[in-house]
Scaffold this motif. Structure first.
Motif, PDB file in Angstrom:
ATOM      1  N   ALA A  92      31.296  19.206  29.644  1.00  0.00           N
ATOM      2  CA  ALA A  92      30.029  19.802  30.078  1.00  0.00           C
ATOM      3  C   ALA A  92      29.607  20.983  29.199  1.00  0.00           C
ATOM      4  CB  ALA A  92      30.137  20.253  31.529  1.00  0.00           C
ATOM      5  N   PRO A  94      27.925  22.943  26.403  1.00  0.00           N
ATOM      6  CA  PRO A  94      26.757  22.502  25.615  1.00  0.00           C
ATOM      7  C   PRO A  94      27.069  22.430  24.115  1.00  0.00           C
ATOM      8  CG  PRO A  94      26.443  24.726  26.504  1.00  0.00           C
ATOM      9  CD  PRO A  94      27.696  24.199  27.127  1.00  0.00           C
ATOM     10  N   GLU A 112      21.336  24.317  38.237  1.00  0.00           N
ATOM     11  CA  GLU A 112      21.344  22.934  37.781  1.00  0.00           C
ATOM     12  C   GLU A 112      22.149  22.841  36.476  1.00  0.00           C
ATOM     13  OE1 GLU A 112      21.510  19.544  37.471  1.00  0.00           O
ATOM     14  OE2 GLU A 112      20.087  19.862  39.131  1.00  0.00           O
ATOM     15  N   THR A 114      23.212  20.565  34.618  1.00  0.00           N
ATOM     16  CA  THR A 114      22.836  19.639  33.541  1.00  0.00           C
ATOM     17  C   THR A 114      21.865  20.285  32.556  1.00  0.00           C
ATOM     18  OG1 THR A 114      21.053  18.755  34.894  1.00  0.00           O
ATOM     19  CG2 THR A 114      23.156  17.603  35.000  1.00  0.00           C
ATOM     20  N   ALA A 117      22.736  21.277  28.740  1.00  0.00           N
ATOM     21  CA  ALA A 117      22.621  20.396  27.581  1.00  0.00           C
ATOM     22  C   ALA A 117      21.180  19.952  27.334  1.00  0.00           C
ATOM     23  CB  ALA A 117      23.513  19.172  27.763  1.00  0.00           C
ATOM     24  N   ALA A 118      20.230  20.468  28.140  1.00  0.00           N
ATOM     25  CA  ALA A 118      18.818  20.087  27.949  1.00  0.00           C
ATOM     26  C   ALA A 118      18.280  20.736  26.680  1.00  0.00           C
ATOM     27  CB  ALA A 118      17.997  20.544  29.152  1.00  0.00           C
TER      28      ALA A 118
END
Lengths: 378, 378
Positions: A92, A94, A112, A114, A117-118
């Motif tokens: 996880a 980045p 959030e 996730t 890595a956005a």
């Protein structure tokens, strides 16, 4: 892997995250030595840890776990399912941040996860901006989240806050990198904003719960802001200000640096002008940033099959995308002309062009022109 | 050289200056063929003129002088001793202008003719600037004439007029390049300004007396503005405006291009921002321009013996220069620090540093620092 003298996984991970002076490189070496198992790291012999590059203080820390401290960190993590901890080397973590010269060994998270890595754009600037600077920060944030980027900043007063709020106001994602533990909010006046970011975005810190704000934390935080993002936009900044440090770090990390120019009589334009002289891209609107990030963003995105193989893509069925592609049928065109031909807003056109570029249906040419890719006739 | 069929010198020169479609290169070839004698050019055989590159219309013109027209041009020239005419190839023709790709074959003058060869900075911009743009143009003009540069512009409304007026207000020199014959003033509202420039500066035109304003004259005029100057400063300009043509010509001529940034919400900053993106130097103050022009200016100036051979130079006896040199005794310093140490204004310090640089007593280092040259102790 058995770890008779070690801690259980969560306990080991929070204790590792608190190791003083631990570098990401040493942690990666120790994790590799321990077969990727954090609990096994705490059971490694001192000599093995030393070989991995851990300093004496770090080795001593790992060998003397504090059960109360560990319990408190676990309690913080488990009080909310949106809280988390990621160590360097874990999946996880980045990838863009892992690529900087001195990545943090641990990231505490609230929100959030996730979003780590956005694709992100950092927006930073003065803590005491002009009203116009504040509006510009919010407007760029709105437009950039509209194009699918998350907006990353430092939760500070002024430009940082305006950028976070602009992103949230547009229903977009925002990442706040903090200079304190995530159980604290600095500045206190941003408590409500931090709560909203935890709910709809992501709070990140390399500092464990309980860490108070300290002046030397903020330059460290700045390297994470720059490191998470594809590029950094400086909106208003005095000469010799912290925002310029973030921009310098971004440039050193090989990321794009963008700066908003201003009146020569505005002291808060001085920092931006200095950056532009040093090679930062002068930006007047979000499209200037998207144009530059397009290729980087495409490179950061996972490889995808060409559009021809995906007849059912959303863009293929959306009448607005069909209109935009039709507007490109006569040959290359700039955003202004496409806005005129389609009746869409400049922000919509920019955002859609990026999607089409990622799908391989459109390519960008010098001079801000966009063209249909050969063999992609409507 | 005898010229039995030719005109007398002045008559020949004004008639040559009116030759349709004459290029500077063809004129130079014809003058060389005629031993440098303008009157002899008008007596050259048609075949010789054709070999020099003159087109049929030009050859026909030279062979059919119009005595009334010639008398009228002579009358204009002789009505005021400050009026003059310089042909390409003559010693008074400015060397920087001679170096551009398409120099004008003739320059009609009214005013201080020696300003043609003075080191010049062009200041151009919108005909409809904001009040702030107008003030910036005047302020840059004042500061730059204070540093010893002449300010060159196009006598247009807006930025041009503000630049001319700023230079005059500071007691400095200004050159106005006109798109009409010098017996006319365009725009008419600048009649008083043109009169003042003829009195204290210099009006220049490649168009002979009687030429009315025509749209295609102005881009031609712009190449002369850029060509006379070491560099061109654009103060406010819309995207796709005439000022950008001047800037492009300056860049093509190998001259410096400078642009003043502004708010991203000011449409008249767009042209300047486009120039900066294309490589123009972003300037916030006159010192930014002087810093860049220093070496060019030195190269443009006539070679001089080193300062050590000139103990009696004005700077050597001036107490202000002594103060400035003393302020540099401790090592390199920036303009801010020198202002603090000497009590002089930033403009005075900039101007004096340039003089000292030209004298070889001071050198400029990266980062805006200035240093005493080795072996030049006070």
């Amino acid at each position: 892997m058995a770890a008779p003298q070690g801690l259980r996984a969560t306990e080991a991970r929070v204790w590792i995250a608190r190791t003083p002076g631990l570098s990401a490189a040493a942690l990666a070496a120790a994790l590799a030595r321990a077969g990727g198992d954090a609990a096994a790291v705490t059971a490694l012999p001192q000599a093995a840890l030393a070989e991995c590059g851990l300093a004496d203080a770090a080795i001593a820390h790992l060998g003397r776990p504090d059960p109360d401290r560990i319990a408190a960190d676990r309690a913080w993590l488990e009080a909310d399912p949106a809280r988390g901890l990621v160590l360097f080397g874990e999946t996880a973590y980045p990838p863009l941040l892992a690529a900087i010269p001195d990545p943090p060994p641990a990231l505490w998270l609230h929100g959030e996860a996730t979003l780590l890595a956005a694709p992100q754009i950092a927006i930073v600037g003065s803590r005491n901006p002009t009203p116009g600077g504040r509006e510009n920060a919010a407007a760029f944030a709105r437009a950039l989240v509209g194009a699918g980027l998350a907006v990353t900043s430092g939760l500070a007063l002024g430009i940082d806050g305006a950028a976070h709020r602009g992103a949230l106001a547009a229903g977009g994602a925002t990442v706040a990198v903090c200079g304190t533990g995530l159980d604290r909010v600095y500045p206190a006046s941003h408590r409500e904003l931090a709560r909203e970011i935890a709910r709809r975005g992501l709070l990140v810190s390399e500092f464990p719960p309980g860490t108070p704000p300290r002046p030397h934390h903020f330059p460290r935080r700045n390297r994470i802001i720059a490191g998470l993002a594809l590029g950094t936009l400086v909106v208003e900044a005095a000469a010799r200000s912290g925002s310029l440090i973030t921009a310098r770090l971004a440039a050193e990390q090989g990321r794009e640096v963008f700066a908003v120019p201003g009146s020569i009589h505005n002291p808060l334009a001085r920092g931006c002008h200095a950056l532009i002289r040093q090679g930062a891209k002068l930006v007047e609107e979000a499209a200037d940033i998207l144009e530059e990030l397009g290729p980087l963003w495409a490179a950061a995105a996972a490889p995808q099959p060409p559009a021809a193989d995906r007849p059912g893509t959303p863009t293929g069925r959306d009448p607005a995308y069909a209109r935009l592609l039709a507007a490109l049928a006569d040959g290359p065109a700039g955003i202004d002309l496409l806005v005129e031909r389609t009746g869409l807003t400049p922000e919509e056109v920019s955002s859609m062009l990026l999607v089409l570029e990622l799908e391989g249906q459109v390519s960008s040419a010098p001079g801000g022109l966009y063209a249909r890719r050969h063999g992609q006739e409507a």
